[in-house]
Design an enzyme around this catalytic site. Structure first.
Site, PDB file in Angstrom:
ATOM      1  N   CYS A   9       0.869  -1.171   0.000  1.00  0.00           N
ATOM      2  CA  CYS A   9       0.000   0.000   0.000  1.00  0.00           C
ATOM      3  C   CYS A   9       0.908   1.224   0.000  1.00  0.00           C
ATOM      4  O   CYS A   9       2.061   1.141  -0.412  1.00  0.00           O
ATOM      5  CB  CYS A   9      -0.993  -0.013   1.164  1.00  0.00           C
ATOM      6  SG  CYS A   9      -0.282   0.241   2.806  1.00  0.00           S
ATOM      7  N   ARG A  15      -3.393  -0.644   5.552  1.00  0.00           N
ATOM      8  CA  ARG A  15      -3.959  -1.670   4.671  1.00  0.00           C
ATOM      9  C   ARG A  15      -3.045  -2.861   4.430  1.00  0.00           C
ATOM     10  O   ARG A  15      -3.468  -4.006   4.593  1.00  0.00           O
ATOM     11  CB  ARG A  15      -4.359  -1.041   3.325  1.00  0.00           C
ATOM     12  CG  ARG A  15      -5.474  -0.026   3.464  1.00  0.00           C
ATOM     13  CD  ARG A  15      -5.724   0.698   2.174  1.00  0.00           C
ATOM     14  NE  ARG A  15      -4.621   1.618   1.886  1.00  0.00           N
ATOM     15  CZ  ARG A  15      -4.520   2.345   0.784  1.00  0.00           C
ATOM     16  NH1 ARG A  15      -5.443   2.243  -0.161  1.00  0.00           N
ATOM     17  NH2 ARG A  15      -3.507   3.171   0.608  1.00  0.00           N
ATOM     18  N   ASP A 117      -7.950   4.036   1.492  1.00  0.00           N
ATOM     19  CA  ASP A 117      -7.050   4.269   2.627  1.00  0.00           C
ATOM     20  C   ASP A 117      -7.832   4.825   3.817  1.00  0.00           C
ATOM     21  O   ASP A 117      -8.397   5.917   3.730  1.00  0.00           O
ATOM     22  CB  ASP A 117      -5.959   5.260   2.217  1.00  0.00           C
ATOM     23  CG  ASP A 117      -4.827   5.336   3.224  1.00  0.00           C
ATOM     24  OD1 ASP A 117      -4.931   4.726   4.307  1.00  0.00           O
ATOM     25  OD2 ASP A 117      -3.841   6.023   2.915  1.00  0.00           O
TER      26      ASP A 117
END
Length: 144
Positions: A9, A15, A117
């Site tokens: 990420c 994440r 996000d």
């Protein structure tokens, strides 16, 4: 078959560590290593507190996570690379052309879903992202 998965990420604190630890749990017993990194990683940082707390509720412990920066060695060492957003895929493959052909969206098998996000957002945003990541990891299980 695949022997290693790298999850990527941006900052490697929300994440990708969540996906890393969920995948590790789902692939337990298979001879597949799972790790994570970030395109703009917060090197050495722990996983985000909210991400850790939500994972803990689901029986996933991310206490040992430390953010790390993506590099060409990690690209070479892993047989599959999973990213959260289409722009991550584009950015990663432009920086590391050797990653083409082995880099996919984590949400590939759930209609090419991008994973937003949740950083600095609400608990609900983190809950939503956790559910998406868990679903995407479950969908990848049969391919790994």
């Amino acid at each position: 078959m695949f022997d290693s998965v790298l999850v990527v990420c941006a900052g490697n604190i929300c994440r990708s560590p969540t996906a890393e630890y969920i995948l590790k749990a789902k692939l337990e017993g298979k001879n597949i290593t799972v790790s994570s990194a970030g395109l703009t990683a917060l090197e050495g940082k722990s996983a985000d507190a909210t991400a850790k707390q939500i994972a803990q509720v689901h029986g996933i412990n991310m206490d040992s996570h430390q953010g790390r920066q993506l590099n060409s060695q990690l690209i070479a060492q892993n047989s599959v690379i999973l990213v959260m957003e289409q722009r991550h895929l584009t950015d990663l493959c432009s920086r590391y052309p050797e990653a083409r052909g082995k880099t996919f969206l984590l949400g590939k098998w759930i209609n090419d879903t991008e994973i937003p996000d949740p950083y600095r957002q609400s608990q609900e945003a983190f809950d939503h992202v956790y559910a998406l990541i868990d679903s995407a990891c479950s969908a990848w299980q049969k391919y790994l």
